[in-house]
Motif scaffolding. Structure first.
Motif, PDB file in Angstrom:
ATOM      1  N   TYR A   1      -1.037 -50.054 -46.920  1.00 32.65           N
ATOM      2  CA  TYR A   1      -0.475 -48.887 -46.248  1.00 32.65           C
ATOM      3  C   TYR A   1       0.995 -48.704 -46.617  1.00 32.65           C
ATOM      4  CZ  TYR A   1       1.223 -45.721 -42.684  1.00 32.65           C
ATOM      5  OH  TYR A   1       1.821 -44.670 -42.050  1.00 32.65           O
ATOM      6  N   LEU A   2       1.743 -49.780 -46.590  1.00 34.16           N
ATOM      7  CA  LEU A   2       3.165 -49.710 -46.935  1.00 34.16           C
ATOM      8  C   LEU A   2       3.363 -49.241 -48.372  1.00 34.16           C
ATOM      9  CD1 LEU A   2       6.124 -50.285 -46.176  1.00 34.16           C
ATOM     10  CD2 LEU A   2       5.756 -52.614 -46.972  1.00 34.16           C
ATOM     11  N   LEU A   3       2.592 -49.777 -49.296  1.00 33.92           N
ATOM     12  CA  LEU A   3       2.701 -49.359 -50.693  1.00 33.92           C
ATOM     13  C   LEU A   3       2.298 -47.893 -50.864  1.00 33.92           C
ATOM     14  CD1 LEU A   3       1.288 -52.521 -52.484  1.00 33.92           C
ATOM     15  CD2 LEU A   3       3.680 -51.837 -52.243  1.00 33.92           C
ATOM     16  N   GLY A   4       1.268 -47.464 -50.161  1.00 33.00           N
ATOM     17  CA  GLY A   4       0.871 -46.059 -50.197  1.00 33.00           C
ATOM     18  C   GLY A   4       1.945 -45.148 -49.650  1.00 33.00           C
TER      19      GLY A   4
ATOM     20  N   TYR B   1       6.564 -37.313 -53.291  1.00 30.04           N
ATOM     21  CA  TYR B   1       7.052 -36.140 -52.580  1.00 30.04           C
ATOM     22  C   TYR B   1       8.456 -35.756 -53.035  1.00 30.04           C
ATOM     23  CZ  TYR B   1       7.719 -32.811 -48.825  1.00 30.04           C
ATOM     24  OH  TYR B   1       7.936 -31.665 -48.106  1.00 30.04           O
ATOM     25  N   ALA B   2       9.272 -36.755 -53.353  1.00 32.84           N
ATOM     26  CA  ALA B   2      10.633 -36.465 -53.797  1.00 32.84           C
ATOM     27  C   ALA B   2      10.646 -35.812 -55.177  1.00 32.84           C
ATOM     28  CB  ALA B   2      11.460 -37.744 -53.821  1.00 32.84           C
TER      29      ALA B   2
ATOM     30  N   ILE C   1       5.189 -45.769 -49.665  1.00 32.75           N
ATOM     31  CA  ILE C   1       6.268 -45.728 -50.654  1.00 32.75           C
ATOM     32  C   ILE C   1       5.895 -44.792 -51.800  1.00 32.75           C
ATOM     33  CG2 ILE C   1       7.486 -47.099 -52.385  1.00 32.75           C
ATOM     34  CD1 ILE C   1       7.346 -49.448 -50.348  1.00 32.75           C
ATOM     35  N   LEU C   2       4.671 -44.913 -52.295  1.00 35.56           N
ATOM     36  CA  LEU C   2       4.207 -44.028 -53.368  1.00 35.56           C
ATOM     37  C   LEU C   2       4.209 -42.571 -52.907  1.00 35.56           C
ATOM     38  CD1 LEU C   2       3.092 -43.972 -56.252  1.00 35.56           C
ATOM     39  CD2 LEU C   2       0.820 -44.262 -55.275  1.00 35.56           C
TER      40      LEU C   2
ATOM     41  N   LEU D   1       2.570 -34.501 -56.141  1.00 30.92           N
ATOM     42  CA  LEU D   1       2.462 -35.907 -56.526  1.00 30.92           C
ATOM     43  C   LEU D   1       2.319 -36.844 -55.328  1.00 30.92           C
ATOM     44  CD1 LEU D   1       5.071 -36.085 -59.422  1.00 30.92           C
ATOM     45  CD2 LEU D   1       2.585 -35.928 -59.609  1.00 30.92           C
ATOM     46  N   ARG D   2       2.371 -36.303 -54.127  1.00 30.18           N
ATOM     47  CA  ARG D   2       2.201 -37.142 -52.935  1.00 30.18           C
ATOM     48  C   ARG D   2       0.739 -37.481 -52.673  1.00 30.18           C
ATOM     49  NH1 ARG D   2       3.484 -32.588 -48.370  1.00 30.18           N
ATOM     50  NH2 ARG D   2       1.804 -31.219 -48.983  1.00 30.18           N
TER      51      ARG D   2
END
Length: 75
Positions: A28-31, A39-40, A33-34, A45-46
């Motif tokens: 979940y944490l890696l998802g 999004y940035a 961050i990705l 790409l999110r």
């Protein structure tokens, strides 16, 4: 926005399934961050990050329900 429910699911599922709960939490944490990186750069790409964190949340939900069922059978 999704952190509190996921932490709750980690705590509930961790009673019966500590290792899978930790793995789902890390995924979940890696998802997340990705998702933020995507999004940035460009909002489209999110999607990969969103899919990863939704799969991790689904896993946590299943492990939580399973953990609750095991606790109910123990009573």
């Amino acid at each position: 926005e999704g952190l509190v429910p996921n932490v709750s699911l980690i705590l509930i599922s961790g009673f019966a399934w500590p290792i899978p709960s930790i793995v789902c939490g890390i995924v979940y944490l890696l998802g997340r961050i990705l998702f933020a990186i995507g999004y940035a750069r460009d909002p489209i790409l999110r999607v990969p990050g969103s899919v990863i964190l939704n799969v991790a949340t689904g896993g946590l939900l299943l492990f939580s329900l399973w953990s609750i069922a095991l606790m109910q059978m123990a009573i």
